[in-house]
Design a protein around this motif. Sequence first.
Motif, PDB file in Angstrom:
ATOM      1  N   VAL A   1      26.281  24.693  28.423  1.00 56.69           N
ATOM      2  CA  VAL A   1      25.902  24.129  29.722  1.00 56.69           C
ATOM      3  C   VAL A   1      25.771  25.164  30.833  1.00 56.69           C
ATOM      4  N   VAL A   2      26.364  26.320  30.659  1.00 57.69           N
ATOM      5  CA  VAL A   2      26.236  27.371  31.680  1.00 57.69           C
ATOM      6  C   VAL A   2      25.631  28.588  31.016  1.00 57.69           C
ATOM      7  N   SER A   3      24.534  29.113  31.613  1.00 59.19           N
ATOM      8  CA  SER A   3      23.934  30.294  30.983  1.00 59.19           C
ATOM      9  C   SER A   3      24.052  31.492  31.915  1.00 59.19           C
TER      10      SER A   3
ATOM     11  N   THR B   1      22.755  26.196  41.954  1.00 56.35           N
ATOM     12  CA  THR B   1      23.389  24.919  41.650  1.00 56.35           C
ATOM     13  C   THR B   1      24.488  25.086  40.602  1.00 56.35           C
ATOM     14  N   THR B   2      24.981  26.285  40.429  1.00 56.82           N
ATOM     15  CA  THR B   2      26.145  26.632  39.608  1.00 56.82           C
ATOM     16  C   THR B   2      25.922  26.524  38.095  1.00 56.82           C
ATOM     17  N   ALA B   3      24.696  26.260  37.669  1.00 61.18           N
ATOM     18  CA  ALA B   3      24.454  26.112  36.227  1.00 61.18           C
ATOM     19  C   ALA B   3      24.201  27.453  35.547  1.00 61.18           C
ATOM     20  N   ILE B   4      23.864  28.461  36.333  1.00 65.76           N
ATOM     21  CA  ILE B   4      23.581  29.776  35.770  1.00 65.76           C
ATOM     22  C   ILE B   4      24.450  30.813  36.485  1.00 65.76           C
TER      23      ILE B   4
END
Lengths: 269, 329
Positions: free
Chosen positions: A267-269, B58-61
């Motif tokens: 979910v986090v890259s 947006t904190t996803a990367i």
Amino acid sequence: MVERSRTWLAANAFLAILRRDLVVTGREIVPFFLQALMQPLFFLFIFGKVLPGIGLASGNFGALMIPGIVALTGMIAAIQGVTLPLVLDLGFAREIDDRLLSPLPVWLVAVEKVLFGAIRGTLASSVIFPLGWLILGSAYTVRTDRIGTLICMVVLTGCVGSTIGLLIGTVIRPEHISLMFTLIFTPLLFTGCTYYPWGALTNIRWFQVATLFNPLTYAAEGLRYSMVPPMGGHELRTLGLFWILIALGTSVIVTFVIGTRTFYKRVVS
Amino acid sequence: MQIYKLMASISVRNLIKRYSKSKTNAVDGVSFEVNPGEIFGLLGPNGAGKTTIIGVLTTAIIPTDGSASISGIDIAQDPIQVKRRIAVVPQQSNLDRSLRVREILTFHAAYHGVARKVREELADRLLDELGLGERKNEKVTRYSGGMAQRVMIARALMHSPDVLFLDEPTNNLDPQSRLFLWERIRALNAAGKTILLTSHDMDEADQLCHRIAIMDHGKILVNDTPAELKKLIPGGTVLEVRLSVPDASVASHLTVAFRAMPGVSKADEPTVEADSGISTFRIYGESVNTLVGPAAQAALSAGAQVRDLSVKQPSLEEVFIYMTGRHLR
């Protein structure tokens, strides 16, 4: 904007996400129980009723087997309760994004999945008791003096299943979901001491050792310890409770840590 | 006298992102600020790095280097407080298909700690405003693309974020839905929301954005108001010449000839339409009207047939093509 602490925000989001899962399950309660209970229903009937009835199994086989069914049902319900939604959540549409964007750390989203799966597993396990009582009739013998250990074992079995579910759900690709049943459930089922007590395997030593690598073995043995009444004045010999707890605890911790990591990577890259 | 500067809604400083297994940086040293109440457009071809920037914000990367903050809160240090202040409308629907439409909104607000009474009233009001009130108890699987888009907008507003991220919001929408969305974006902005949108629709960016950054290969090439960007076209106007050219050598000969004409500041290599074989040359100059005659003359004397000559005022699209080139990604 109202000032809120990070802890308040995270705890609130966690509970709201859990409530979302419970609402969705509550709406699907009939399919849920059908999915969880169809297999144990027939196992109980064939192995507890039919085989002893035609003389292919002894009369107390039902008493030895019902703890295995409780373990198996709880574990599979927990695995499915995490893996199937997770594969969808992490799939092409990424439906989980809305929860990941909620004000809580990403790993707590994984914890919620595990907790929810454990609840599902515990629920499914619990229903085996009235079901067994109904099907087995007089052959239903479950001791009640180890009820504390029994509850602990049922919940722990759910946790073992849901952490395995987290690991599978984050590793498996949606197109391989059907393989899960062949490659995971079948070996889990038959090497998990579900239908036979571990102690009875002494004549097939290599297989007895092999079953020790399956967490289901410990769950089934722990439930046998807390459910099977003394027969002919003798306590059933099971794996030691201490080793059972160590093995189940280790399984939960290891699969949770690896599962949370793979979840984070997805979910986090 | 002290001069106070408003704290930027979005601040990005020397941002670098290299994905594992990639040899190049997806975002390569980007810095920009978006002021409160601004609509900021991030434009660029596919793969330019726009969505990666939104992912970081947006904190996803997790960025490889550099930093970013929302309303002064550093994203790496306090993602939870950042998530409270932002909302994202993604390119494709990521709506929760297990829930009914109204529940999608109320649960979203619940995740963000909005009180039950408030979230239920707000959900009903937003769904009515967006024309979805009648079908709010259906699941989103029965919704059209445009309706799903509206649900995502409504969802984004449920926790009253300060900053809205819209990733190619009007991609795949019919013209009605698109106009509707533009109105909504303007209304939201008028209500004080800071908006960052990505697009490759130049018209959209021109209509909506106060400021635009054009990106390519992970870098911001220019960052200015639409009006200022249009002044970037050398000479300001473009002559588009469409020709049937006998062979490639004639085409390259013509490119050279066009470049040599007085008053021409730039002439691109032609692009060739696959089906008709027609080559399109673009000639930039101060006042290309005076070039129509000479260009036609040059074409005819090279043995090409003139299909069309047109003078174009600079649009944002011209700026975009001028900055990022014409090749396909």
